[in-house]
Write an enzyme that holds these catalytic residues in place. Structure first.
Site, PDB file in Angstrom:
ATOM      1  N   HIS A 158       0.809  -1.217   0.000  1.00  0.00           N
ATOM      2  CA  HIS A 158       0.000   0.000   0.000  1.00  0.00           C
ATOM      3  C   HIS A 158       0.843   1.268   0.000  1.00  0.00           C
ATOM      4  O   HIS A 158       0.307   2.350  -0.241  1.00  0.00           O
ATOM      5  CB  HIS A 158      -0.923   0.001   1.218  1.00  0.00           C
ATOM      6  N   ASP A 366       3.894   9.419  -1.279  1.00  0.00           N
ATOM      7  CA  ASP A 366       2.726   8.658  -0.837  1.00  0.00           C
ATOM      8  C   ASP A 366       2.443   7.546  -1.844  1.00  0.00           C
ATOM      9  O   ASP A 366       2.548   7.759  -3.061  1.00  0.00           O
ATOM     10  CB  ASP A 366       1.497   9.569  -0.733  1.00  0.00           C
TER      11      ASP A 366
END
Length: 471
Positions: A158, A366
């Site tokens: 993730h 991110d």
């Protein structure tokens, strides 16, 4: 249909009425587990002190068995607070300066993964499909293979995957890379992450790319793909529409007194670029006197990992920075920055997104960033706000209608804020429509379905048909 076995560091237990906790990932995985039947296993979040944890706590909810295990205090300190969050997390976010490697903590990380494997193995049936989530559990497949488990096992990361020069600074990078080669499918958020993984694999001779999305390592073939995680787009859009009429959102609108709202929502983490963002907002206000007193910046930043010293220090830094800006620029009737250091309920948050004229999402790095996608989904189609997005967020690979910025460029971000606040309605609608169309097509269910389709595909047809594309 084969059962699905999901393993994650933490397990979001459903509410007593059986509904999944808030969040698209939990909703999608629970739906997949309900459809196939299966098990969701992970850490309970509790410590058993120094004694051996009790056996797995099994809870049946419909077609799903939730299997939770405690960890010892030493396990939590070494595996979770230690290696996972003080080595893997900073390195995967390109922050070598913050990585604190200790051999004891590395050993704890692998020990807990072995512990998970031994607790999981007795629950497995021969045709179960296993899906492992995130950086905490990279070695799990290798541990299961060591025990003779031959099931198909997939892994999804993730967070970002760094390039070779960053990853190889970690003393145990070979063990981490080797752990990933024991999966049948390794999934990443973006094509850039997949390219970085391929570079790590090939450069040091861990393996070779032998076909489209296919890799060979130490005689073992596995697949790699990128699967950009989405949100429950249509449901969240409806959620935001209804939330706009809630009491709390109405109070927030009244408190603005006609000012434009800029919103930032981030977990407190050094990867989110919060201090740079505040600097950019200060620069924008200082250089645009016409906007002084006419705009409010709301930064919602729940506490995170306060047991880790770097996070505790950052909490103080951000609060002091917001206070300094307010002291320097604020007036009797205007507070430039509203800083909230706690969680806000999802219904209120959805309404605030819709109320905002600008969404400021500027992480330094991110994996994806679902706040960016939620902000877009929450907008009023007739009068949408503008997303200002870091080019270093995975979401930038998809949301082409955003104003992309370099979060390290304070003046550039300040200019983007100014442009977003003055952008005409027609352009705002055009930008929003393109992003919303993409998000409706590539929602979290599509992400889940695409990954599982590739994981369950026959070995003779290995190339992944991913939602984002393939290597």
């Amino acid at each position: 249909m084969s059962r699905l076995i999901v393993i994650s560091n933490r397990v979001p237990m459903p509410e007593k009425n059986g509904t999944a906790p808030a969040g698209g990932l939990a909703v999608a995985l629970q739906a997949a587990l309900e459809e196939r039947g299966g098990v969701w296993m992970g850490w309970s979040g509790k410590s058993s002190g120094t004694k051996e944890p009790e056996p797995l706590a099994l809870t049946e909810r419909g077609n799903i068995t939730y299997a939770l295990t405690d960890l010892t205090k030493t396990d939590v300190e070494e595996y979770y607070h230690g290696f996972a969050n003080r080595v893997l997390w900073p390195i995967c976010h390109y922050r070598l300066d913050l990585a604190e490697y200790a051999r004891k903590e590395m050993a704890g990380y692998f020990r807990v993964n072995r512990f998970f494997a031994h607790r999981l193995a007795p629950l497995l049936k021969p045709d179960d499909i296993i899906w492992v989530h995130d950086y905490h559990l990279i070695p799990l497949a290798a541990e299961l293979r060591q025990m003779g488990v031959k099931n198909r096992i997939g892994f999804f990361l993730h967070i970002p995957w760094p390039p070779a020069d960053v990853l190889f600074a970690m003393p145990v990078h070979e063990e981490i890379m080797r752990g990933l080669t024991h999966y049948d499918l390794v999934g990443f958020q973006t094509d850039h992450d997949l390219e970085n993984f391929r570079g790590c694999l090939v450069r040091e001779g861990f393996g070779n790319a032998i076909g489209e999305g296919l890799y060979l390592s130490h005689g073992r073939t596995f697949k790699g793909g990128f699967y950009s995680i989405g949100i429950e787009t249509a449901a969240f859009a409806e959620f935001a529409r209804k939330a706009a009429a809630s009491v709390m959102v109405r109070k927030a609108r009244q408190s603005l007194e006609g000012r434009d709202l800029i919103i930032g929502v981030d977990r407190l983490d050094y990867s989110k670029g919060i201090t740079q963002r505040i600097d950019a907002y200060e620069s924008f206000v200082s250089r645009n006197p016409a906007h002084q007193g006419k705009v409010s910046y709301l930064q919602i930043t729940p506490k995170s990992r306060s047991e880790v010293p770097e996070y505790e220090a950052m909490q103080r830094t951000v609060a002091e920075q917001a206070g300094r800006v307010n002291g320097a620029l604020g007036t009797v009737d205007w507070v430039p920055i509203r800083y909230i250091n706690r969680s806000i309920g999802r219904p209120v948050l959805a309404g605030l997104y819709r109320l905002a004229k600008v969404g400021l999402v500027t992480p330094l790095r991110d994996g994806m960033n679902l706040v960016a996608k939620e902000f877009v989904a929450a907008q009023d189609p007739e009068d949408p706000g503008v997303l200002v997005l870091s080019r270093f967020a995975g979401a930038a690979r998809e949301l082409k209608g955003a104003l992309l910025v370099n979060p390290y460029d304070i003046e550039g971000t300040a200019n983007a804020i100014a442009r977003a606040l003055t952008m005409g309605r027609e352009e705002r609608i055009q930008r929003w429509q393109g992003m919303m169309t993409h998000l409706l097509e590539h929602d979290v269910k599509r992400w889940c379905d695409d990954f599982l389709a590739d994981l369950t595909a026959e070995a003779e047809n290995p190339a992944p048909a991913t939602s984002g594309g393939q290597d």
